[in-house]
Scaffold this motif. Structure first.
Motif, PDB file in Angstrom:
ATOM      1  N   ALA A  20       0.892  -1.052  -0.216  1.00 32.88           N
ATOM      2  CA  ALA A  20      -0.210  -0.646  -0.132  1.00 32.88           C
ATOM      3  C   ALA A  20       0.859   1.361   0.510  1.00 32.88           C
ATOM      4  N   GLY A  21       2.128   1.012   0.349  1.00 32.80           N
ATOM      5  CA  GLY A  21       3.034   2.075   0.640  1.00 32.80           C
ATOM      6  C   GLY A  21       2.904   2.422  -0.727  1.00 32.80           C
ATOM      7  N   SER A  22       3.891   3.661  -1.034  1.00 37.61           N
ATOM      8  CA  SER A  22       4.198   4.452  -2.323  1.00 37.61           C
ATOM      9  C   SER A  22       5.753   4.614  -2.152  1.00 37.61           C
ATOM     10  N   VAL A  23       6.546   4.770  -2.875  1.00 43.97           N
ATOM     11  CA  VAL A  23       7.993   4.414  -3.172  1.00 43.97           C
ATOM     12  C   VAL A  23       7.870   5.541  -4.312  1.00 43.97           C
ATOM     13  N   ARG A  24       8.224   6.698  -4.400  1.00 39.18           N
ATOM     14  CA  ARG A  24       8.936   7.471  -6.177  1.00 39.18           C
ATOM     15  C   ARG A  24       9.921   6.942  -6.221  1.00 39.18           C
ATOM     16  N   GLU A  25      10.211   5.940  -7.835  1.00 36.99           N
ATOM     17  CA  GLU A  25      11.009   6.502  -7.967  1.00 36.99           C
ATOM     18  C   GLU A  25      10.886   5.045  -9.502  1.00 36.99           C
ATOM     19  N   ARG A  26      12.388   5.882 -10.603  1.00 38.70           N
ATOM     20  CA  ARG A  26      12.365   5.340 -11.409  1.00 38.70           C
ATOM     21  C   ARG A  26      12.954   4.315 -11.118  1.00 38.70           C
ATOM     22  N   VAL A  27      12.828   2.889 -11.068  1.00 38.45           N
ATOM     23  CA  VAL A  27      13.603   1.544 -11.395  1.00 38.45           C
ATOM     24  C   VAL A  27      13.689   0.725 -12.589  1.00 38.45           C
ATOM     25  N   ILE A  28      15.132   0.660 -12.730  1.00 39.87           N
ATOM     26  CA  ILE A  28      15.401  -0.351 -12.936  1.00 39.87           C
ATOM     27  C   ILE A  28      15.760  -1.853 -12.523  1.00 39.87           C
ATOM     28  N   TYR A  29      14.552  -3.243 -13.470  1.00 39.30           N
ATOM     29  CA  TYR A  29      14.963  -4.527 -13.245  1.00 39.30           C
ATOM     30  C   TYR A  29      16.350  -4.863 -13.588  1.00 39.30           C
ATOM     31  N   GLN A  30      16.913  -5.631 -13.214  1.00 37.32           N
ATOM     32  CA  GLN A  30      18.564  -6.362 -13.782  1.00 37.32           C
ATOM     33  C   GLN A  30      18.381  -7.477 -13.512  1.00 37.32           C
ATOM     34  N   ASP A  31      18.058  -8.245 -14.607  1.00 31.08           N
ATOM     35  CA  ASP A  31      17.766  -9.604 -14.797  1.00 31.08           C
ATOM     36  C   ASP A  31      19.341 -10.456 -13.891  1.00 31.08           C
ATOM     37  N   ALA A  32      19.009 -11.270 -13.359  1.00 29.59           N
ATOM     38  CA  ALA A  32      20.418 -12.287 -12.959  1.00 29.59           C
ATOM     39  C   ALA A  32      20.391 -13.368 -13.837  1.00 29.59           C
ATOM     40  N   CYS A  33      21.625 -13.517 -15.257  1.00 34.27           N
ATOM     41  CA  CYS A  33      21.630 -14.513 -15.423  1.00 34.27           C
ATOM     42  C   CYS A  33      20.925 -15.822 -15.111  1.00 34.27           C
ATOM     43  N   HIS A  34      21.254 -16.402 -14.197  1.00 34.28           N
ATOM     44  CA  HIS A  34      20.937 -17.419 -13.693  1.00 34.28           C
ATOM     45  C   HIS A  34      19.348 -17.392 -13.472  1.00 34.28           C
ATOM     46  N   LEU A  35      18.639 -16.394 -13.669  1.00 36.68           N
ATOM     47  CA  LEU A  35      16.780 -16.626 -13.225  1.00 36.68           C
ATOM     48  C   LEU A  35      16.839 -16.473 -14.048  1.00 36.68           C
ATOM     49  N   VAL A  36      16.922 -15.494 -14.774  1.00 45.59           N
ATOM     50  CA  VAL A  36      15.962 -15.528 -16.253  1.00 45.59           C
ATOM     51  C   VAL A  36      16.429 -16.697 -17.252  1.00 45.59           C
ATOM     52  N   HIS A  37      17.980 -17.240 -17.453  1.00 47.11           N
ATOM     53  CA  HIS A  37      18.398 -17.691 -18.831  1.00 47.11           C
ATOM     54  C   HIS A  37      17.966 -19.382 -18.548  1.00 47.11           C
ATOM     55  N   ALA A  38      18.484 -19.332 -16.690  1.00 52.68           N
ATOM     56  CA  ALA A  38      18.765 -21.451 -16.499  1.00 52.68           C
ATOM     57  C   ALA A  38      17.170 -21.119 -15.377  1.00 52.68           C
ATOM     58  N   GLN A  39      16.401 -20.812 -15.188  1.00 49.22           N
ATOM     59  CA  GLN A  39      14.764 -21.102 -14.564  1.00 49.22           C
ATOM     60  C   GLN A  39      13.839 -20.359 -15.498  1.00 49.22           C
ATOM     61  N   GLY A  40      14.160 -19.104 -16.455  1.00 48.80           N
ATOM     62  CA  GLY A  40      12.873 -18.701 -17.379  1.00 48.80           C
ATOM     63  C   GLY A  40      11.886 -17.817 -16.414  1.00 48.80           C
ATOM     64  N   VAL A  41      12.964 -16.974 -15.398  1.00 47.02           N
ATOM     65  CA  VAL A  41      11.951 -16.445 -14.621  1.00 47.02           C
ATOM     66  C   VAL A  41      11.823 -14.854 -14.403  1.00 47.02           C
ATOM     67  N   SER A  42      11.965 -13.820 -15.222  1.00 43.63           N
ATOM     68  CA  SER A  42      11.735 -12.829 -15.784  1.00 43.63           C
ATOM     69  C   SER A  42      10.595 -11.481 -15.470  1.00 43.63           C
ATOM     70  N   GLN A  43       9.549 -12.345 -15.820  1.00 40.77           N
ATOM     71  CA  GLN A  43       8.012 -11.188 -15.270  1.00 40.77           C
ATOM     72  C   GLN A  43       8.370 -11.057 -13.960  1.00 40.77           C
ATOM     73  N   GLN A  44       8.190 -12.107 -13.846  1.00 41.17           N
ATOM     74  CA  GLN A  44       7.420 -12.583 -12.267  1.00 41.17           C
ATOM     75  C   GLN A  44       8.551 -10.937 -11.369  1.00 41.17           C
ATOM     76  N   PRO A  45       9.513 -10.695 -11.124  1.00 41.01           N
ATOM     77  CA  PRO A  45       9.658 -10.149  -9.947  1.00 41.01           C
ATOM     78  C   PRO A  45       9.689  -8.125 -11.382  1.00 41.01           C
ATOM     79  N   ARG A  46       9.581  -8.288 -12.625  1.00 43.15           N
ATOM     80  CA  ARG A  46       9.119  -6.830 -12.963  1.00 43.15           C
ATOM     81  C   ARG A  46       7.551  -6.552 -12.194  1.00 43.15           C
ATOM     82  N   ASP A  47       6.625  -7.448 -12.513  1.00 36.28           N
ATOM     83  CA  ASP A  47       5.946  -7.794 -12.084  1.00 36.28           C
ATOM     84  C   ASP A  47       5.499  -7.235 -10.363  1.00 36.28           C
ATOM     85  N   LEU A  48       5.868  -7.500  -9.696  1.00 40.40           N
ATOM     86  CA  LEU A  48       5.912  -7.873  -8.093  1.00 40.40           C
ATOM     87  C   LEU A  48       6.182  -5.599  -8.233  1.00 40.40           C
ATOM     88  N   LEU A  49       7.288  -5.231  -9.196  1.00 38.83           N
ATOM     89  CA  LEU A  49       8.079  -4.223  -8.472  1.00 38.83           C
ATOM     90  C   LEU A  49       7.100  -3.577  -9.350  1.00 38.83           C
TER      91      LEU A  49
END
Length: 434
Positions: free
Chosen positions: A317-346
Motif C-alpha cells: 500500500a505504501g508509495s515508493v516514488r522512484e524510477r527503477v530498473i530491474y536487472q535480470d540475473a542470468c541464472h534466473l532469466v536464462h537458467a530458470q525462465g523467471v523474468s516477468q514475475q519480479p517485474r510484476d512485483l515491482l
C-alpha cells in the motif's frame, strides 16, 4: 616412421554430452547475447566457437590441455544467455560445466581459478570457518584499514592483481543470518503456507539484511518460514568451476536437511544458487539413494519472486516514488525462465516507474567468481551495462543475485554514479514498510 603422441582427451566421467554438440546448427543467433563476444569480437569466445573447440577435443583434433582450448572455454561466463537465444535448444551451460569438470579432473585449472577453487572447497562448506573469514574481512572494512589502503594505493603498488580483487570484495553485514541465528519466523496474520528458507553462504554474511527482508516479506504474505539447521552452501560456485565432487557432497547435505513433507516450497533468494538447486536431479542422477530424492527436492525449489507470484503476493500500500530498473540475473532469466514475475512485483508498488535498459538480459559481468578470475573482461562487460543504466536516468536498480548487486554497485562507485542498488526483497520490504 614418426608416431604422433596421443592427445589428452575427455575422460568418461562427467564428459561433455556429444549429442548436445550435434544440436548446434552454427546459425550465430547466440553471438549478440554472448557478453565475451560482444566485448572481444573473437569467434572462439562465442558459444558457437567454443562448441567447435569442444567438438575438436572429442575428435582428437585438439588436446584438452591446449592453452587455446583452456583460455577460450574459461573466458566463458556461463551466463546461459545463448540458451535463451538458441532456436535449436542447445544446452550450452551443461556443456561448459562438463568441460570444467574435465579440467578439474585433469588438474588443468588456470592458477587464479585453482586458488579460488581451493578457497571454495575449504571455506564455503564449513559455516564456522566462513563466518570467521567474514568477521576478519568485516574488521578490515570497519577498522578504517580498507579506506587507508585504498587512499594510499598500497595494494596497487605491491600487488595490482590483489588490488583489483580487493576492490570487488563484498561489504560484510554487521549481523549475520544463518540457521544457527534464526530457526523459524511465523506468518504475520493468517497462515497460508509453510515453507523452508535457504540461507546459503555469501548471502548469509554479506547480504544478511536481504535475508531479513525476504523473511519479513514471506511472513507478510502468510508464510511460516522454517530455516533448517544442518543446511549448507548449495554448491553453485563449485559446479560452475568444475568441482562436481564437492558440489555433490553439498547437494546431499541439503537434501538431507530439507527432507520434510512439512515444507510446501523451498525458497531461495539468490539466482545463481537457485539454478543449481533446481539442477540437483541432474547432478545426483547416478548417486545411489539420492537420485529420486534430488528430483523431489528440485520440484519444491522456488526463487523468492517466483514463489510470491505463484501465491499472489499482497500488493504494497505504501508509495515508493522512484524510477527503477530491474536487472535480470542470468541464472534466473536464462537458467530458470523467471523474468516477468519480479517485474510484476515491482510494478505493483505505487509510485514506481519501471523502465527497461538496452539489452536487459545480457550479463553484467559478475558471473560468480569471474570478476575475480577474469577481472579485465568482467569490467569491460560491466562498462557496457553501466552505459545502458545511465541512459535510462534511473536512480534505483533492483536485482535478485548477490553477484549482480556487488558488481553493479562497485562499478557505479568507480564511475561516480548516484545509484542505489537493492535486492528485490529489500525493495518490497521497503514498500510494505511505507
Amino acid at each position: 616412421m614418426t608416431v604422433e603422441p596421443a592427445r589428452l582427451g575427455f575422460s568418461a566421467e562427467d564428459a561433455p554430452d556429444r549429442s548436445i554438440l550435434s544440436t548446434c546448427v552454427h546459425c550465430g543467433l547466440c553471438l549478440n547475447e554472448c557478453p565475451t563476444y560482444r566485448v572481444l569480437r573473437v569467434e572462439m569466445d562465442s558459444p558457437r566457437g567454443r562448441i567447435q573447440l569442444i567438438d575438436a577435443v572429442h575428435d582428437g583434433r585438439m588436446a584438452l590441455d591446449s592453452p587455446a582450448f583452456l583460455r577460450h572455454t574459461f573466458q566463458c561466463l556461463d551466463c546461459r544467455g545463448c540458451e535463451t537465444a538458441c532456436p535449436s535448444g542447445v544446452k550450452y551451460g551443461e556443456l561448459i560445466e562438463s568441460v570444467r569438470a574435465q579440467t578439474v579432473q585433469a588438474k588443468l585449472l588456470p592458477t587464479r581459478r585453482r586458488i579460488a577453487q581451493t578457497v571454495l572447497r575449504l571455506v564455503f562448506p564449513r559455516p564456522k570457518l566462513l563466518r570467521l573469514a567474514a568477521r576478519g574481512l568485516w574488521l578490515y572494512q570497519r577498522s578504517g584499514l580498507q579506506v587507508l589502503m585504498r587512499k594510499l594505493g598500497l595494494l596497487r603498488l605491491i600487488a595490482p592483481p590483489l588490488a583489483a580483487v580487493e576492490a570487488l570484495s563484498p561489504p560484510v553485514s554487521d549481523r549475520f543470518l544463518q540457521a544457527s541465528d534464526l530457526r523459524f519466523v511465523p506468518a504475520a496474520g493468517e497462515r497460508r503456507r509453510s515453507v523452508a528458507f535457504i540461507t546459503g553462504c555469501i548471502m548469509s554474511v554479506s547480504f544478511a539484511e536481504a535475508h531479513r527482508a525476504s523473511l519479513r516479506v514471506l511472513a507478510r504474505n502468510g508464510c511460516d518460514v522454517h530455516i533448517p539447521e544442518h543446511q549448507s552452501c548449495c554448491g553453485a560456485l563449485h559446479v560452475h568451476g568444475g568441482d562436481r565432487e564437492t558440489a555433490r557432497e553439498l547437494a546431499r547435505r541439503n537434501i538431507d536437511a530439507f527432507d520434510s513433507a512439512e515444507y510446501e516450497a523451498i525458497i531461495i533468494n539468490s539466482a545463481g544458487c537457485g539454478s543449481t538447486l533446481k539442477e540437483y536431479g541432474e547432478l545426483l542422477a547416478d548417486v545411489p539413494g539420492y537420485a529420486e530424492r534430488a528430483h523431489a527436492f528440485t520440484e519444491r525449489v522456488r526463487d523468492l519472486s517466483e514463489f510470491l507470484a505463484e501465491i499472489g503476493a499482497e500488493a504494497p500500500a505504501g508509495s515508493v516514488r522512484e524510477r527503477v530498473i530491474y536487472q535480470d540475473a542470468c541464472h534466473l532469466v536464462h537458467a530458470q525462465g523467471v523474468s516477468q514475475q519480479p517485474r510484476d512485483l515491482l510494478a505493483a508498488v505505487p509510485g514506481v516507474e519501471l523502465v527497461e535498459m538496452e539489452n536487459p538480459t545480457v550479463c553484467c559481468g559478475a558471473a560468480g567468481l569471474y570478476s575475480v578470475t577474469d577481472t579485465d573482461i568482467s569490467l569491460a562487460i560491466l562498462e557496457q551495462r553501466l552505459d545502458a543504466i545511465e541512459a535510462t536516468g534511473a536512480k534505483v536498480i533492483v536485482s535478485a543475485n548477490p553477484g549482480c548487486l556487488l558488481h553493479i554497485q562497485s562499478g557505479a562507485r568507480r564511475r561516480g554514479l548516484d545509484l542505489t542498488v537493492m535486492h528485490v526483497a529489500e525493495f518490497l520490504d521497503k514498500a510494505y514498510a511505507a
